[in-house]
Each structure stands twice: as C-alpha cells, then as structure tokens.
Scaffold this active site. Structure first.
Site, PDB file in Angstrom:
ATOM      1  N   GLY A 253       0.819  -1.206   0.000  1.00  0.00           N
ATOM      2  CA  GLY A 253       0.000   0.000   0.000  1.00  0.00           C
ATOM      3  C   GLY A 253       0.853   1.255   0.000  1.00  0.00           C
ATOM      4  O   GLY A 253       0.336   2.354  -0.186  1.00  0.00           O
ATOM      5  N   ASP A 254       2.149   1.072   0.190  1.00  0.00           N
ATOM      6  CA  ASP A 254       3.062   2.216   0.258  1.00  0.00           C
ATOM      7  C   ASP A 254       3.245   2.849  -1.116  1.00  0.00           C
ATOM      8  O   ASP A 254       3.714   2.198  -2.059  1.00  0.00           O
ATOM      9  CB  ASP A 254       4.408   1.742   0.800  1.00  0.00           C
ATOM     10  CG  ASP A 254       5.400   2.880   0.940  1.00  0.00           C
ATOM     11  OD1 ASP A 254       5.492   3.418   2.035  1.00  0.00           O
ATOM     12  OD2 ASP A 254       6.052   3.237  -0.060  1.00  0.00           O
ATOM     13  N   ALA A 255       2.906   4.123  -1.222  1.00  0.00           N
ATOM     14  CA  ALA A 255       2.938   4.793  -2.523  1.00  0.00           C
ATOM     15  C   ALA A 255       4.343   4.831  -3.119  1.00  0.00           C
ATOM     16  O   ALA A 255       4.522   4.633  -4.326  1.00  0.00           O
ATOM     17  CB  ALA A 255       2.394   6.209  -2.374  1.00  0.00           C
TER      18      ALA A 255
END
Length: 297
Positions: A253-255
């Site tokens: 989920g880390d951009a």
DNA sequence: GTCCAGGATACTG
DNA sequence: CAGTATCATGGA
C-alpha cells in the site's frame, strides 16, 4: 568536552554514506541534528536523560559515541549502545539477504550499488507510530512539517554549545490533549484522534515493544497492531519495519514502493498489489530490506 | 485548476 | 460485501 567515549565495532558491511543520507533527509531534523558527521541525540533513560553524539570512523571501522551529558544511571552505557544498535540495525546479518537479492533481477543492481545499506530505525514505539500516522496519505515533506510542529509545540529541547536538540513529545503529553489542540498544527481531526488514542495505549501499557516482539512473522505481529484505531496494513508493517525490525515486514500500500517498482521496471502504470506480491515471492523473509532498497533507489 | 503524496475509516448501495 | 467519500496540505 565529552564525559565518556563508547566505541562499537562496525559491522562488516555498513554503508555510512547511505545512513547519513537517511538521517539527514529532512532538512530540519530536530531529534538528531547533525554537525559535520556527528549526529546528536537526547535520550530518555527513565527519569533521567543522556545527551550523546555518534559518528562512524571508517578508517578504524568503529562507531564512536561521545556522551556529552550523563544521566548518571549505572547502565547508561548499555542503554545508549543498545539504542544505537537498534537505530542503525547493527546486529543484522545480511548475508542471506544478499544471497537472494543478487539472484533477483529487480534487487540485484540495487544491492550492488548500495552494499551495506541498513534500515534506519525509529527505536521508540510511540515515536515510530506517531510518524507513521502523520505520514499517512500526505507527501513526505508535509509529513515532516507536521512532525516538527508536534515536536516544537509539545516536545522538549536542550541546547548544547548553541545547537538545539529535541525530544519527541512523550506519550503522556499527547494523551493529555484533546484533538482540537492538534488541529491548529494542520493535523486532521482523524489523525489527531489516532495520535491521542495510540498515546493512551502506550501510557496504559496496553501496547509496548515487548508485546510485539517474538511473533513468528511480521504478519502475526501486524494483526495485533491493526486492532488499534488508525493503524492499518501499511502503518502496522511500517512500524514492524522501522521499530520492531521484522525483516519480513512488507508495507503493502506504500505509494513510494509502487512508484519505485514502476520506474525501475519501466512500467506504464503503477504495479497492482498482485504484481507486487508476485515480485515479493523472491524476497521471502527479507521483504523489509527489499522495500528499503526500493525506497533508497 | 487537477492530481497525487510512505492510508485508514466511515459511509453507501 | 465492494465501492466511494472524506480528510489536510503542498508541490508538480
């Protein structure tokens, strides 16, 4: 003049330049201001506090720590040494990571270029969780602004020869606040509630590092953290990566992770979760280090 | 002006 | 149950 000198042998593979870059990435680092190659830190040791500064002597293969102001507690040296060990991940044996990374088409060029990159940590659970919460969704520079406002508004500072060194606001301090008191810092109402809620759990002892250690996998520890309001899959794994140091923590989920993979593989659009998980199959057990190299790239 | 940042939750159909 | 809206601000 310092009161005591502590020396720690440098691990065989250690990239001091990369660690310095991480520690200096936000121009205004209140918690560990830098002067030359020295990083200053004001550490709480229970009721007392120690001021020290640390650097690496690459000639002698030593980490040098000068205690500038002593707390006087008899295990001070042990506390400071342990802090630096965790901060710079000195006890990690990276051999098996490099073994798999060198066979991985995405990681191979990264580990080649950044031999000895170690994950810069945030040893204090409360400080780490607070950083994760303020960092949700917003860009890093704005997150750093919010953190600095929190520190300057509610933390404490000392001065050492003209240099200001700050301590992160205690959980007790934040737990005593109402969300409305954090709104003027441009912290959202939700995040204010998350921060105060988490600080209350620290104060009550409902959550601490010991309770999060010892799980067989990051996934199990993550499930504990995700029960806390405001801590989702990204934040839980971020905390496990930076603070608890599970090598298999993977902040899906880390951009920045998606953007790094996209750029390195020359993709048209960001990878999907399935594509990322497919890549991560090769990183089993070392997802945290793989992620860190991707951030570093 | 729009879109996206080191997301998580509350709400809607 | 899965989509969608909302949040805060700033830089591209």
């Amino acid at each position: 003049m310092f009161m005591k000198l502590i020396e720690i042998p440098l691990p065989q593979i250690f990239d001091w330049e990369a660690m310095k870059a991480y520690l200096s990435q936000h121009s205004l680092e209140l918690l560990h201001p830098r002067e030359e190659d020295w990083f200053y830190r004001w550490l709480n040791t229970g009721n007392e506090s120690s001021l020290f500064r640390s650097t690496v002597d690459t000639q002698m293969n030593l980490i040098q720590i000068e205690v500038l102001h002593s707390s006087g507690v008899n295990n001070e040296e042990k506390i400071i040494t342990e802090f630096v060990n965790e901060w710079w991940d000195l006890n990690r044996d990276l051999k098996s990571f490099y073994k798999i990374a060198k066979e991985d088409h995405l990681l191979a060029p990264l580990v080649e270029k950044s031999q000895g990159l170690r994950i810069g940590g945030i040893p204090d659970l409360w400080e780490c969780a607070a950083w994760a919460i303020v960092g949700q969704q917003v860009n890093l520079s704005f997150a750093a602004t919010l953190k600095n406002r929190l520190i300057q508004q509610f933390g404490e500072k000392i001065e050492w020869e003209g240099l200001e060194i700050w301590q992160f606001p205690s959980a007790e301090k934040i737990a005593s606040l109402q969300p409305e008191e954090l709104r003027p810092l441009a912290i959202s109402q939700r995040k204010a509630e998350y921060l105060i809620g988490f600080s209350n759990m620290i104060v009550s002892g409902e959550i601490d590092k010991e309770k999060l250690r010892g799980f067989a996998s990051a996934e199990e520890a993550s499930q504990q953290l995700k029960k806390i309001r405001g801590i989702g899959k990204w934040s839980s794994n971020y905390i496990l990566l930076r603070c608890l140091r599970y090598p298999d923590a993977f902040p899906l989920g880390d951009a920045a992770l998606y953007n790094s993979v996209k750029k390195l593989l020359g993709m048209e659009s960001k990878p999907t979760d399935d594509e990322l998980l497919k890549l991560a199959e090769n990183w089993e057990g070392w997802q945290a280090y793989a992620t860190y190299h991707l951030w570093n790239a």
